[in-house]
Scaffold this motif. Structure first.
Motif, PDB file in Angstrom:
ATOM      1  N   CYS A   9       0.588 -11.056 -12.040  1.00 42.63           N
ATOM      2  CA  CYS A   9       0.260 -10.487 -13.346  1.00 42.63           C
ATOM      3  C   CYS A   9      -0.538 -11.498 -14.173  1.00 42.63           C
ATOM      4  O   CYS A   9      -1.491 -11.142 -14.855  1.00 42.63           O
ATOM      5  N   ASP A  11       0.216 -12.946 -16.898  1.00 36.04           N
ATOM      6  CA  ASP A  11       0.228 -12.491 -18.286  1.00 36.04           C
ATOM      7  C   ASP A  11       0.795 -13.580 -19.183  1.00 36.04           C
ATOM      8  O   ASP A  11       1.986 -13.600 -19.483  1.00 36.04           O
ATOM      9  N   ASP A  38      -3.851  -3.690 -15.801  1.00 37.81           N
ATOM     10  CA  ASP A  38      -2.871  -3.295 -16.817  1.00 37.81           C
ATOM     11  C   ASP A  38      -1.980  -2.163 -16.317  1.00 37.81           C
ATOM     12  O   ASP A  38      -0.764  -2.185 -16.491  1.00 37.81           O
ATOM     13  N   ILE A  41       1.032  -3.053 -13.894  1.00 39.25           N
ATOM     14  CA  ILE A  41       2.128  -3.903 -14.359  1.00 39.25           C
ATOM     15  C   ILE A  41       3.302  -3.047 -14.824  1.00 39.25           C
ATOM     16  O   ILE A  41       3.154  -2.179 -15.672  1.00 39.25           O
ATOM     17  N   ARG A  47       4.076  -4.674 -22.298  1.00 38.17           N
ATOM     18  CA  ARG A  47       3.455  -5.504 -21.281  1.00 38.17           C
ATOM     19  C   ARG A  47       2.297  -4.749 -20.663  1.00 38.17           C
ATOM     20  O   ARG A  47       2.378  -3.547 -20.499  1.00 38.17           O
ATOM     21  N   PRO A  48       1.266  -5.343 -20.303  1.00 36.34           N
ATOM     22  CA  PRO A  48       1.045  -6.782 -20.416  1.00 36.34           C
ATOM     23  C   PRO A  48       0.741  -7.194 -21.855  1.00 36.34           C
ATOM     24  O   PRO A  48       0.341  -6.389 -22.680  1.00 36.34           O
ATOM     25  N   GLU A  52      -6.210  -6.946 -18.990  1.00 39.23           N
ATOM     26  CA  GLU A  52      -6.556  -7.414 -17.649  1.00 39.23           C
ATOM     27  C   GLU A  52      -7.814  -8.284 -17.602  1.00 39.23           C
ATOM     28  O   GLU A  52      -7.865  -9.269 -16.868  1.00 39.23           O
ATOM     29  N   ARG A  55      -6.901 -11.780 -18.740  1.00 34.07           N
ATOM     30  CA  ARG A  55      -6.093 -12.459 -17.728  1.00 34.07           C
ATOM     31  C   ARG A  55      -6.963 -12.889 -16.552  1.00 34.07           C
ATOM     32  O   ARG A  55      -6.840 -14.015 -16.051  1.00 34.07           O
TER      33      ARG A  55
END
Length: 135
Positions: A9, A11, A38, A41, A47-48, A52, A55
């Motif tokens: 992830c 994150d 995204d 997850i 979350r996230p 994306e 990240r």
């Protein structure tokens, strides 16, 4: 060339992530990192924390990472079968996990003739805990 694959992830990248990725890179010549989209997850509400693309950009900026890509599958098993890495690296905290997605990743790396590497770590870092405490 010995190819190493990591998936996650990512994150809220922290020191634990960096240590994991550096250990993964040390296991081969080229490190590819898969970043969950995204939609992939499943860590609960809110979350996230970061979208994306952010990240992905953070992972790409790390010196130890040779290539990074988005992965719409919550598991890396399909990507393992496609890329066929020599090593698939997970953090040490995944060693005893028995979730179906983890078993699928184990079976996938075995099917392509690769090995699973659980990178060492003395402390478990958690983006979930770090961000929840700072809120």
């Amino acid at each position: 060339m010995r190819l190493v694959l990591c998936h996650g992830c990512w994150d809220g990248i922290h020191a634990g992530h960096l240590r994991h990725l550096e250990a993964a890179k040390a296991a081969g010549d080229r490190l590819i990192v898969s970043v969950s989209t995204d939609a992939a997850i499943r860590k609960g509400p809110g979350r996230p924390y970061m979208p994306e693309r952010q990240r992905l950009q953070l992972v790409q900026a790390l010196r130890c990472v040779d290539e990074a890509m988005l992965n719409a599958d919550p598991s890396a098993s399909g990507l393992i079968r496609f890329i066929r890495p020599a090593v698939f690296a997970k953090g040490h905290d995944y060693f005893a996990r028995d979730e179906p997605w983890h078993i699928d990743e184990l079976l996938a790396i075995q099917a392509v003739g690769g090995t699973m590497l659980y990178t060492p770590g003395d402390v478990v870092y958690s983006s979930t805990v770090v961000f929840a405490q700072s809120s």
